[in-house]
Design a protein around this motif. Structure first.
Motif, PDB file in Angstrom:
ATOM      1  N   SER A  36     -25.421 -59.613  27.169  1.00 38.56           N
ATOM      2  CA  SER A  36     -25.635 -60.837  27.934  1.00 38.56           C
ATOM      3  C   SER A  36     -26.211 -60.443  29.283  1.00 38.56           C
ATOM      4  N   THR A  37     -27.410 -60.911  29.568  1.00 42.44           N
ATOM      5  CA  THR A  37     -28.086 -60.490  30.791  1.00 42.44           C
ATOM      6  C   THR A  37     -28.364 -61.671  31.713  1.00 42.44           C
ATOM      7  N   ASP A  38     -28.276 -61.419  32.995  1.00 41.22           N
ATOM      8  CA  ASP A  38     -28.635 -62.381  34.035  1.00 41.22           C
ATOM      9  C   ASP A  38     -28.890 -61.586  35.316  1.00 41.22           C
ATOM     10  N   ARG A  39     -29.164 -62.247  36.398  1.00 38.24           N
ATOM     11  CA  ARG A  39     -29.571 -61.558  37.623  1.00 38.24           C
ATOM     12  C   ARG A  39     -28.485 -60.648  38.189  1.00 38.24           C
ATOM     13  N   SER A  40     -27.221 -60.827  37.763  1.00 37.72           N
ATOM     14  CA  SER A  40     -26.141 -59.958  38.228  1.00 37.72           C
ATOM     15  C   SER A  40     -26.160 -58.602  37.525  1.00 37.72           C
ATOM     16  N   ARG A  41     -27.001 -58.474  36.479  1.00 38.53           N
ATOM     17  CA  ARG A  41     -27.103 -57.218  35.725  1.00 38.53           C
ATOM     18  C   ARG A  41     -28.562 -56.803  35.636  1.00 38.53           C
ATOM     19  N   PRO A  42     -29.159 -56.432  36.735  1.00 35.00           N
ATOM     20  CA  PRO A  42     -30.601 -56.148  36.742  1.00 35.00           C
ATOM     21  C   PRO A  42     -31.003 -55.004  35.818  1.00 35.00           C
ATOM     22  N   ALA A  43     -30.137 -54.014  35.648  1.00 33.82           N
ATOM     23  CA  ALA A  43     -30.493 -52.898  34.763  1.00 33.82           C
ATOM     24  C   ALA A  43     -30.626 -53.367  33.322  1.00 33.82           C
ATOM     25  N   LEU A  44     -29.748 -54.284  32.900  1.00 35.36           N
ATOM     26  CA  LEU A  44     -29.841 -54.824  31.541  1.00 35.36           C
ATOM     27  C   LEU A  44     -31.030 -55.763  31.393  1.00 35.36           C
ATOM     28  N   VAL A  45     -31.305 -56.544  32.434  1.00 36.79           N
ATOM     29  CA  VAL A  45     -32.460 -57.433  32.382  1.00 36.79           C
ATOM     30  C   VAL A  45     -33.729 -56.626  32.145  1.00 36.79           C
ATOM     31  N   ASN A  46     -33.872 -55.533  32.874  1.00 31.50           N
ATOM     32  CA  ASN A  46     -35.078 -54.722  32.734  1.00 31.50           C
ATOM     33  C   ASN A  46     -35.044 -53.875  31.461  1.00 31.50           C
ATOM     34  N   GLY A  47     -33.895 -53.205  31.225  1.00 33.14           N
ATOM     35  CA  GLY A  47     -33.818 -52.272  30.109  1.00 33.14           C
ATOM     36  C   GLY A  47     -33.752 -52.940  28.755  1.00 33.14           C
ATOM     37  N   PHE A  48     -33.075 -54.094  28.668  1.00 36.50           N
ATOM     38  CA  PHE A  48     -32.958 -54.758  27.369  1.00 36.50           C
ATOM     39  C   PHE A  48     -33.884 -55.954  27.245  1.00 36.50           C
ATOM     40  N   THR A  49     -33.712 -56.968  28.108  1.00 39.26           N
ATOM     41  CA  THR A  49     -34.494 -58.194  27.927  1.00 39.26           C
ATOM     42  C   THR A  49     -35.993 -57.905  27.974  1.00 39.26           C
ATOM     43  N   ARG A  50     -36.435 -57.190  29.011  1.00 38.65           N
ATOM     44  CA  ARG A  50     -37.883 -56.931  29.162  1.00 38.65           C
ATOM     45  C   ARG A  50     -38.348 -55.770  28.283  1.00 38.65           C
ATOM     46  N   SER A  51     -37.749 -54.586  28.481  1.00 38.52           N
ATOM     47  CA  SER A  51     -38.297 -53.358  27.896  1.00 38.52           C
ATOM     48  C   SER A  51     -37.930 -53.157  26.436  1.00 38.52           C
ATOM     49  N   THR A  52     -36.892 -53.833  25.968  1.00 36.62           N
ATOM     50  CA  THR A  52     -36.493 -53.700  24.565  1.00 36.62           C
ATOM     51  C   THR A  52     -36.880 -54.924  23.758  1.00 36.62           C
ATOM     52  N   PHE A  53     -36.296 -56.090  24.075  1.00 39.86           N
ATOM     53  CA  PHE A  53     -36.484 -57.240  23.201  1.00 39.86           C
ATOM     54  C   PHE A  53     -37.871 -57.861  23.336  1.00 39.86           C
ATOM     55  N   ILE A  54     -38.264 -58.217  24.556  1.00 40.69           N
ATOM     56  CA  ILE A  54     -39.578 -58.859  24.714  1.00 40.69           C
ATOM     57  C   ILE A  54     -40.688 -57.905  24.291  1.00 40.69           C
ATOM     58  N   ALA A  55     -40.537 -56.620  24.626  1.00 41.36           N
ATOM     59  CA  ALA A  55     -41.545 -55.634  24.220  1.00 41.36           C
ATOM     60  C   ALA A  55     -41.650 -55.558  22.698  1.00 41.36           C
ATOM     61  N   MET A  56     -40.518 -55.673  22.009  1.00 41.42           N
ATOM     62  CA  MET A  56     -40.516 -55.659  20.544  1.00 41.42           C
ATOM     63  C   MET A  56     -41.278 -56.861  19.989  1.00 41.42           C
ATOM     64  N   ILE A  57     -41.030 -58.041  20.547  1.00 41.67           N
ATOM     65  CA  ILE A  57     -41.732 -59.237  20.073  1.00 41.67           C
ATOM     66  C   ILE A  57     -43.230 -59.124  20.377  1.00 41.67           C
ATOM     67  N   GLU A  58     -43.561 -58.694  21.582  1.00 36.97           N
ATOM     68  CA  GLU A  58     -44.977 -58.571  21.975  1.00 36.97           C
ATOM     69  C   GLU A  58     -45.750 -57.655  21.036  1.00 36.97           C
ATOM     70  N   SER A  59     -45.074 -56.647  20.481  1.00 31.59           N
ATOM     71  CA  SER A  59     -45.774 -55.637  19.673  1.00 31.59           C
ATOM     72  C   SER A  59     -46.352 -56.195  18.372  1.00 31.59           C
ATOM     73  N   VAL A  60     -45.887 -57.363  17.930  1.00 30.80           N
ATOM     74  CA  VAL A  60     -46.368 -57.888  16.647  1.00 30.80           C
ATOM     75  C   VAL A  60     -47.388 -59.015  16.833  1.00 30.80           C
ATOM     76  N   ARG A  61     -47.929 -59.172  18.029  1.00 28.56           N
ATOM     77  CA  ARG A  61     -48.858 -60.268  18.306  1.00 28.56           C
ATOM     78  C   ARG A  61     -50.015 -60.312  17.310  1.00 28.56           C
ATOM     79  N   GLN A  62     -50.710 -59.188  17.153  1.00 23.51           N
ATOM     80  CA  GLN A  62     -51.879 -59.186  16.280  1.00 23.51           C
ATOM     81  C   GLN A  62     -51.519 -59.481  14.831  1.00 23.51           C
ATOM     82  N   ASP A  63     -50.397 -58.923  14.387  1.00 26.27           N
ATOM     83  CA  ASP A  63     -49.969 -59.174  13.010  1.00 26.27           C
ATOM     84  C   ASP A  63     -49.606 -60.641  12.807  1.00 26.27           C
TER      85      ASP A  63
END
Length: 278
Positions: free
Chosen positions: A203-230
């Motif tokens: 569970s991420t929010d502004r009180s957990r900036p390391a998780l916001v960057n490490g999971f929400t941005r760099s893990t989950f959103i990056a994973m979704i972005e990777s399948v754009r062309q497909d």
């Protein structure tokens, strides 16, 4: 030897970095409670680029690991990654098919599987194949995600549709991005006993900036972005709708956003008197 699985995220350098970010960010959450005695023989099935291997050996420095993957390229990256960051680790690297493991019956005391079953068309058969090489009374640990557990604020139908593109692509490739919810029946059907499955929620929010960057941005959103062309090539979305969905996902990582995702961790035991393999 079979060819590498149809890994929906691809084998790019960007994906290797994403896997490393994911493993490092979630190490405390996912590996808590997992430690193996000194001298025990542990099989990591589907080690990939070694992102999880590094955390396994850190928590069980006296254990003897065998890390297996079907991809020679991934194994080479894993060996280099672990030798750089944990040169004293006791790891044997083996290229092998999960369904045709080149080990005697009961060879290992423990088996660890993380983010592998979701990519397989026959996960129960894979669990049964692993059970063969696990000694009676030995333990199995399996960790999987479930993309259907995703929710966030601000909510967005476009963002959910982008996530669903990945779910549908993975299904087309023979996998199951919703497998987390199925772990207990899968492991039980493969013949294991004392099966316990527990959620591990991020569970991420502004009180957990390391998780916001490490999971929400760099893990989950990056994973979704990777399948754009497909996703576009399969006709699952339009460029405008996709871009809107990704933008809305990024809002969940902003100061006024929140993001939530659940992993599932199963622990089980190979029966002392094994029955037929599932």
């Amino acid at each position: 030897m079979t060819t590498p699985i149809d890994y929906v995220h691809g084998y790019s350098a960007h994906e290797s970095r994403r896997l490393g970010d994911q493993a490092d960010t979630l190490a405390a959450l996912l590996h808590s409670g997992t430690a193996y005695p000194a001298g025990s023989k542990v099989l990591e099935a589907g080690c990939g680029v070694g992102a999880q291997t590094l955390h396994l050996v850190a928590r069980s420095p006296g254990a003897r690991f065998t890390a297996v993957d079907v991809s020679a390229e991934s194994l080479a990256q894993a060996r280099a990654h672990v030798s750089t960051h944990a040169p004293a680790a006791q790891v044997t690297w083996q290229q092998a098919d999960l369904f045709e493991l080149p080990f005697p019956d009961g060879e290992f005391d423990h088996v660890f599987v993380c983010f592998v079953l979701e990519h397989l068309a026959h996960p129960r058969k894979a669990l049964a194949a692993l059970r063969r090489v696990l000694r009676p009374g030995g333990s199995l640990t399996v960790i999987e995600g479930d993309h259907g557990s995703t929710f966030f604020h601000p909510d967005s139908a476009f963002a959910h549709a982008a996530v669903d593109c990945l779910v549908r692509l993975q299904s087309t490739a023979g996998g199951d991005a919703l497998i987390g919810r199925r772990l207990h029946p899968l492991v039980t059907a493969a013949g294991y006993e004392q099966v316990v499955v527990r959620p591990r929620t991020v569970s991420t929010d502004r009180s957990r900036p390391a998780l916001v960057n490490g999971f929400t941005r760099s893990t989950f959103i990056a994973m979704i972005e990777s399948v754009r062309q497909d996703a576009l090539a399969a006709g699952l979305t339009t460029p405008a709708d996709w871009d809107r969905g990704i933008d809305d996902l990024r809002r969940a990582a902003a100061d006024d956003g929140t993001f939530h995702y659940t992993f599932f961790k199963a622990v089980a035991v190979n029966p002392a008197e094994p029955g037929p393999l599932g």
